[in-house]
Design an enzyme around this catalytic site. Structure first.
Site, PDB file in Angstrom:
ATOM      1  N   HIS A 164       0.494  -1.446   0.167  1.00  0.00           N
ATOM      2  CA  HIS A 164      -0.004  -0.286  -0.173  1.00  0.00           C
ATOM      3  C   HIS A 164       0.872   0.937  -0.217  1.00  0.00           C
ATOM      4  CE1 HIS A 164      -3.367  -2.205   1.034  1.00  0.00           C
ATOM      5  NE2 HIS A 164      -2.428  -2.975   2.064  1.00  0.00           N
TER       6      HIS A 164
HETATM    7  C1  BDR Z   1      -2.127   0.413   6.486  1.00  0.00           C
HETATM    8  O1  BDR Z   1      -1.775   0.292   7.246  1.00  0.00           O
HETATM    9  C2  BDR Z   1      -0.952   0.000   7.623  1.00  0.00           C
HETATM   10  O2  BDR Z   1      -0.896  -1.486   8.536  1.00  0.00           O
HETATM   11  C3  BDR Z   1      -0.524  -0.208   6.509  1.00  0.00           C
HETATM   12  O3  BDR Z   1       1.553  -0.117   6.840  1.00  0.00           O
HETATM   13  C4  BDR Z   1      -0.877   0.787   5.694  1.00  0.00           C
HETATM   14  O4  BDR Z   1       0.153   2.509   5.891  1.00  0.00           O
HETATM   15  C5  BDR Z   1      -2.985  -0.333   4.582  1.00  0.00           C
HETATM   16  O5  BDR Z   1      -4.484  -0.249   5.337  1.00  0.00           O
END
Ligand code: BDR
Ligand code: CA
Length: 314
Positions: A241
């Site tokens: 992400h």
């Molecule tokens: C986001 O949540 C976190 O666990 C990840 O690092 C990312 O920023 C994805 O939903």
């Protein structure tokens, strides 16, 4: 050259995002600030320092910020996804940075960097939005120094931590609402809908591992994260992400965006932390209309994966 500040809670995908920024010749990484999130603030801060050490970046100033959300307690961390140390139990295998934290907190560091920057700066928040909400609330004069916020957060078609909410927004919905709804700063939101479509597979990870010692180290950190994604995606691979948001910050337009208002649900019911984007063609526009932001809705997915791989191996 893009001047970047990354606000982060490492985290595996945060680690990939930081390495991408460090490895990209088009980026001047002028600061890193940390926030609670995937794990507690102590660990996210320690991890950020170690990831910068892995990249040989003793020079980048780092400051720690919020250790909890603005209003309500943080219900739980994401240790099951990223490992209890945030890096699949491998955090201590990364080198230690010789340069410690700067002597100020995250908000003070961001103010100093923005005030002293000759050009506007892009801020990439890839954790809960607490630090950024505090920055904009307490220091409205820095708005003019922000080129753009490129935020990883939200889910247009549902979430990952609950059916309605994505982790970063769910972690501090009040902060997210302040930033996404109330602040007149150019903003690009990179929600999990598009980041999930950019998921990388085993052959992408194999190519990264084969690219050299740093690529091999990155892939070694992904154990717990990949187990999680094996269960949620249903096949081997993972979603990076936060690196997708950094990629858009480095190459504006890599993701296709659409302008629309986004609301954040701050009630305490089952939809808490949901992001409600309004893509209606015939929504009310004009002075009374809610603020619009750019929401990443599509991309050439292979182009994004290629950009990420060449950036991380570059
Ligand atoms: C986001 O949540 C976190 O666990 C990840 O690092 C990312 O920023 C994805 O939903
Ligand atoms: Ca993150």
């Amino acid at each position: 050259m893009t001047r970047l500040i990354i606000d982060t809670d490492p985290g595996i995908d945060d680690t990939f995002a930081l390495v991408l920024a460090c490895a990209s010749p088009e980026v001047d990484l002028i600061g890193v600030t940390t926030v609670f999130g995937n794990v507690g603030l102590d660990r996210t801060t320690r991890n950020a320092l170690r990831v910068l050490a892995l990249c040989g970046r003793e020079d980048v100033p780092v400051a720690a910020g919020a250790d909890r959300p603005l209003v309500h307690p943080h219900a739980h961390r994401a240790g099951a996804v990223h490992g209890e140390d945030g890096l699949s139990g491998m955090a201590d295998t990364l080198p230690e940075r010789q340069t410690g934290l700067v002597g100020t907190d995250a908000v003070a560091l961001m103010v100093r960097l923005l005030d002293s920057s000759p050009e506007p700066v892009t801020i990439v928040p890839i954790g809960p939005l607490t630090n950024v909400a505090l920055l904009l609330a307490a220091h409205p004069s820095v708005r003019s120094k922000i080129e753009r916020l490129v935020i990883m957060g939200g889910g247009l078609a549902g979430g990952n931590v609950t059916a309605a909410a994505e982790f970063n927004v769910w972690s501090d919905p009040e902060a997210a609402r302040r930033v996404l709804v109330e602040e007149p700063v150019p903003t690009t939101l990179v929600p999990m809908d598009i980041t999930t479509r950019c998921a990388v597979d085993l052959s992408w990870l194999d190519r990264l591992a084969a690219s050299g010692p740093r690529g091999a180290t990155l892939v070694r950190l992904t154990g717990t994260y990949r187990k999680h994604y094996q269960r949620t995606l249903g096949h081997e691979g993972m979603v990076i992400h936060d690196a997708v948001a950094v990629a858009e910050a480095i190459r504006p337009g890599l993701l296709r965006t659409s302008r629309m208002p986004v609301e954040v649900e701050c009630g305490m019911g089952p939809a808490r932390g949901a992001t409600i984007a309004d893509p209606r063609e015939h929504r009310v526009r004009g002075e009374d209309a809610p603020r619009e932001i750019d929401v990443a809705v599509d991309a050439d997915l292979d182009e994004v994966r290629t950009f990420l791989l060449s950036g991380l191996t570059g």
